[in-house]
Write an enzyme that holds these catalytic residues in place. Sequence first.
Site, PDB file in Angstrom:
ATOM      1  N   GLY A   1       2.709  -3.095  11.785  1.00 56.19           N
ATOM      2  CA  GLY A   1       1.382  -2.550  11.520  1.00 56.19           C
ATOM      3  C   GLY A   1       1.336  -1.860  10.175  1.00 56.19           C
ATOM      4  O   GLY A   1       2.332  -1.310   9.690  1.00 56.19           O
TER       5      GLY A   1
ATOM      6  N   ASP B   1       0.830  -1.206   0.000  1.00 57.81           N
ATOM      7  CA  ASP B   1       0.000   0.000   0.000  1.00 57.81           C
ATOM      8  C   ASP B   1       0.863   1.254   0.000  1.00 57.81           C
ATOM      9  O   ASP B   1       0.554   2.237  -0.686  1.00 57.81           O
ATOM     10  CB  ASP B   1      -0.925   0.014   1.223  1.00 57.81           C
ATOM     11  CG  ASP B   1      -1.980  -1.062   1.167  1.00 57.81           C
ATOM     12  OD1 ASP B   1      -2.289  -1.543   0.066  1.00 57.81           O
ATOM     13  OD2 ASP B   1      -2.507  -1.430   2.233  1.00 57.81           O
TER      14      ASP B   1
END
Length: 286
Positions: free
Chosen positions: A269, A236
Amino acid sequence: MAASRVCVVGSINADQTFVVNNLPRPGQTVLASSLTSSPGGKGGNQAVAAARSGADVALVAAVGDDAAATTLREHLRVNGVGTDAVTSLPGSSGSAAILVDTVGENCIVVSPGANARLEVDSEAARSAIVWSEVTLIQLEIPVTTAIAAARLARAAGAVVMLNASPPGTAAHQLLALSELVDVVVVNESEAAEWHWPVRHLVITRGSRGASYLGADERFDVPAPTVRALDTAGAGDVFAGVLAAGWTTGHEPALRRACAAGALATLVRGAGNCAPSAVDIDAVLTH
């Protein structure tokens, strides 16, 4: 140089990340050494990555009317992402369970929540898309919404970039998207499912960097060597930084995206792993 204008149309999730020694096999139960909660979703992650790398960013997305929605909106705001086109819908926000092992590999389960009902028919959504120079779309939202966003962006003269992930979209819908997009970003497994010609095809290859395939040009870009802690969100970050830099040229944009993707693996994360423009520049100058 003025910052590029990027509109991201995509998902926002509340992530729960479990760190385990080994990813479980079917039927196996494993104990996690830690659990963290953080904002995520492909759309949110890519929007934050683009903003941190220096672009002006607007996000078209949907959240629920639950407590997670407030956290997700605030995360976007503090990272400089415009939220005028983030709509609230009844029900739950999107969520994801992420399992990460000790060498950084991961597996992810997503509950779409409000993401499954995202549309681009509001004035705020249309304005954000028309305003952009690059519109970045993924497939964690309804494909009909992705197609509608691509049509709006193309009509407005924006570069239409599709991160064709996650896989599983019907072939006829991917064909419809291929006729509307300028740039497709896929990883190596997703590339095997993309069968339609586009002007620019970018294939991410993890620690080996990325490849560019154009009509008359092909090249590979290496990634900086790092010791990855968590690969979740790195793709991403790559897509968001690629969109942010695309107007400067596809080769420098790929180099920045590869550097950013590598740096993202140093942070656990997905939602907060995007590096700043300063950090990306520091890697590229060494």
